[in-house]
Design a protein around this motif. Structure first.
Motif, short mmCIF file in Angstrom:
data_model
loop_
_atom_site.label_atom_id
_atom_site.label_comp_id
_atom_site.label_asym_id
_atom_site.label_seq_id
_atom_site.Cartn_x
_atom_site.Cartn_y
_atom_site.Cartn_z
N ASP A 57 23.60 -61.53 -16.70
CA ASP A 57 22.72 -62.68 -16.19
C ASP A 57 22.68 -63.74 -17.24
OD1 ASP A 57 20.52 -62.04 -17.42
OD2 ASP A 57 19.60 -60.95 -15.68
N VAL A 58 22.27 -64.89 -16.66
CA VAL A 58 22.04 -66.07 -17.76
C VAL A 58 20.68 -66.02 -18.59
CG1 VAL A 58 21.07 -68.49 -17.45
CG2 VAL A 58 23.06 -67.83 -16.14
N LEU A 59 19.72 -65.32 -18.29
CA LEU A 59 18.49 -64.93 -18.84
C LEU A 59 18.88 -64.23 -20.02
CD1 LEU A 59 15.38 -65.19 -19.15
CD2 LEU A 59 15.12 -63.24 -17.79
N ASP B 262 8.78 -62.13 -19.22
CA ASP B 262 7.95 -61.18 -20.21
C ASP B 262 8.41 -59.87 -19.99
OD1 ASP B 262 6.34 -63.15 -21.07
OD2 ASP B 262 4.61 -62.68 -19.53
N LYS B 263 8.78 -59.45 -18.85
CA LYS B 263 9.33 -57.92 -18.34
C LYS B 263 10.76 -57.72 -19.20
CE LYS B 263 7.17 -56.79 -13.97
NZ LYS B 263 7.26 -56.77 -12.69
N SER C 142 11.50 -55.44 -22.57
CA SER C 142 12.43 -54.39 -22.21
C SER C 142 13.46 -54.20 -23.44
CB SER C 142 13.05 -54.47 -21.04
OG SER C 142 14.22 -53.71 -20.82
N ARG C 143 13.75 -55.72 -24.13
CA ARG C 143 14.63 -55.85 -25.01
C ARG C 143 13.92 -55.24 -26.37
NH1 ARG C 143 18.50 -60.22 -24.73
NH2 ARG C 143 17.81 -60.82 -26.58
N SER C 144 12.53 -55.56 -26.68
CA SER C 144 11.98 -55.18 -27.65
C SER C 144 11.80 -53.72 -27.81
CB SER C 144 10.69 -56.05 -27.97
OG SER C 144 9.82 -55.75 -26.93
N GLU C 145 11.56 -53.09 -26.68
CA GLU C 145 11.12 -51.69 -26.73
C GLU C 145 12.22 -50.81 -26.90
OE1 GLU C 145 8.67 -50.84 -23.31
OE2 GLU C 145 6.97 -51.77 -24.08
N PRO D 63 16.24 -51.18 -28.24
CA PRO D 63 17.28 -51.76 -28.86
C PRO D 63 18.56 -51.51 -28.30
CG PRO D 63 16.00 -50.79 -30.43
CD PRO D 63 15.57 -50.10 -29.22
N ASP D 64 18.53 -50.46 -27.54
CA ASP D 64 19.84 -49.87 -26.76
C ASP D 64 19.82 -50.25 -25.32
OD1 ASP D 64 21.11 -49.16 -29.16
OD2 ASP D 64 20.30 -47.33 -28.85
N HIS D 65 18.83 -51.38 -24.86
CA HIS D 65 18.52 -51.80 -23.41
C HIS D 65 20.06 -52.08 -22.94
CE1 HIS D 65 18.59 -55.76 -25.19
NE2 HIS D 65 19.01 -56.18 -24.05
N PRO D 66 20.22 -51.86 -21.70
CA PRO D 66 21.40 -52.14 -20.76
C PRO D 66 21.73 -53.46 -20.89
CG PRO D 66 19.79 -50.56 -19.41
CD PRO D 66 18.96 -50.95 -20.66
#
Length: 496
Positions: A270-272, A253-254, A258-261, A263-266
């Motif tokens: 990793d596999v996830l 969920d986190k 983070s991805r939705s909030e 767009p330029d997230h780091p």
């Protein structure tokens, strides 16, 4: 329900089941030889406390293809590489199904588990995702830096123990590191801390889950008992799964948030992150629910087996100082005095690789491969394997067979230096990860983590056993799904 009432209910169910089975028509065909079964319980008592050893002894009497009756379950035990090849390769399509343990029916795990799903489109999709998105060379190379950080953490912990004159429980340290190597590869976080004793920690939950799985379950020997779960194993297993899924839900969920909030997230290596990217493109092939069950499989299957292999390797090297010296000299020659061994060094370390192969042979983490199930009556070596029979491949027996190994009861890594034998599913004298379509999907990661963890421990430190006498290091084993040392390995690290 008191004990006497429970016992009467259990006996009633079992007797009814036995009578029902005896009313069925007898199967045609010649069953493999085996010891005579007792009424109702069959050959259960002959398994003893160490089934891998008991069945190896029985195979010397009845042969490498042996029939047992374990409760109401038909069981075939394979104890030779030639017959294992027939089962796992030649007739792989017939023996690719799994018998479902009662415990893994909790939370419907068996319906989404890559380990227990039938070989259908869902299973193929998950295997494809494992191969291409999780354990490809490219993906593992990208996450190599994350694992190096965990190995440094292991080094720092051992160094602190060295400075404080503190003994190291090598199995526990290996388990903590193995769990973190897995968790950081999959989702960039640590799941465990050294010397942690919190009953709510992820490390303890994973361990508790494994402890439940290894308990012999009456419902597996007598499936008619499954609805009443007489030992409560399925219920306990379900509670632990729920705890782990709560942890997975939180971290997924986190990450999704983070991805939705942003767009330029780091971008994480990793596999996830790779799986979430994949799910956005091909939503029908993977869901978050299936992902959680896959993560559960990987943690349960990969953590304990990896740490156990490293503990066994350290025990044998400490017990055999001349072989420890060979491994350390090779590391010094190839790696030099730099503090940390790199995964890219592994192909240049043939003696270290031979040590691991010898541990796979001599102390296999999984003494029996995950059982298969016969889809139809099948003839193997002149005998009939009945439909629905469970197939056990006794890797411990194959590894100790003098027909295939010189001095099988000795730890001799050198035997692999002059033999082209690998452990990746084609050489049936050494198949710790299985073979055929059911080969372990996490093998590429396990290959890296086992070698690099052992190399880290022996390249940076000398080791003195707890009692100071290498030849007295105990190498007796304790049977479970993973073959553990009966006496945990504890040793004092000495800084080089």
């Amino acid at each position: 329900m008191d004990f006497l009432t429970l016992l009467l209910v259990v006996l009633s169910f079992v007797l009814w089941h036995v009578i029902r089975l005896n009313l069925r028509p007898r199967r045609s065909g010649k069953l493999p030889p085996g010891p005579y079964p007792f009424p109702i319980i069959g050959n259960i008592l002959q398994l003893g406390q160490s089934p891998h050893q008991s069945l190896a002894k029985l195979s010397k009497i009845y042969g490498p293809l042996m029939y047992l009756k374990l409760g109401s379950r038909n069981t075939i035990v394979v104890s030779s590489p030639d017959i294992a090849k027939q089962i796992l390769q030649k007739h792989d399509h017939i023996f690719s199904s799994r018998s479902i343990p009662a415990a893994v029916r909790a939370n419907d795990h068996f319906k989404k588990s890559v380990a227990y799903l039938p070989v259908d489109s869902q299973w193929r999709n998950i295997r494809k995702i494992c191969k291409e998105q999780m354990f490809s060379s490219h993906r593992l190379d990208a996450s190599q830096g994350l694992r190096q950080e965990k190995l440094k953490k292991l080094c720092d912990y051992v160094h602190d123990c060295c400075s404080n004159g503190q003994i190291v429980d090598i199995g526990d340290a290996a388990f903590t590191t193995s769990l973190n190597l897995m968790s950081v590869t999959l989702c960039s976080i640590d799941f465990a801390e050294f010397n942690s004793s919190s009953p709510q920690g992820t490390k303890e939950v994973v361990r508790s889950l494994m402890e439940v799985v290894v308990v012999p379950n009456l419902a597996d020997f007598f499936p008619v008992l499954e609805p009443i779960d007489p030992q409560g194993i399925k219920r306990t297993f379900g509670r632990h799964i729920s705890k782990i899924f709560a942890i997975f839900d939180d971290l997924i969920d986190k990450r999704v948030k983070s991805r939705s909030e942003s767009p330029d997230h780091p971008v994480r290596n990793d596999v996830l992150e790779a799986i979430l990217d994949y799910m956005e493109k091909k939503k029908s092939e993977m869901t978050l629910d299936v992902l959680k069950h896959l993560l559960l499989d990987l943690f349960v299957a990969g953590t304990d087996t990896t740490s156990s292999t490293v503990e066994w390797a350290m025990a044998e090297l400490i017990r055999n100082p001349e072989k420890m010296s060979k491994a350390k000299n090779e590391l010094m020659t190839v790696v030099g005095e730099k503090k940390q061994v790199d995964e890219r060094d592994i192909p240049r370390l043939p003696y270290l690789q031979s040590v691991i192969k010898e541990i796979f042979r001599y102390h296999p983490a999984s003494p029996f491969l995950i059982p298969r199930k016969a889809e139809v009556d099948t003839e193997i070596s002149g005998y009939t394997i009945p439909k629905d029979a469970e197939i056990l491949v006794n890797m411990w027996a194959i590894g100790r067979d003098s027909s295939y190994w010189l001095n099988p009861d000795s730890f001799e890594p050198e035997r692999f230096l002059d033999r082209e034998i690998d452990f990746k599913g084609q050489d049936f004298v050494l198949i710790p990860f299985g073979s055929g379509r059911r080969i372990c999907p996490g093998m590429p990661l396990a290959d890296r983590t086992v070698h690099i963890m052992l190399a880290t421990l022996i390249h940076n430190f000398d080791w003195k056993p707890e009692n100071g006498m290498p030849e007295q290091v105990d190498i007796s084993d304790k049977f479970a799904i993973t073959l553990h040392k009966a006496v945990p390995l504890k040793a004092f690290p000495i800084k080089l």
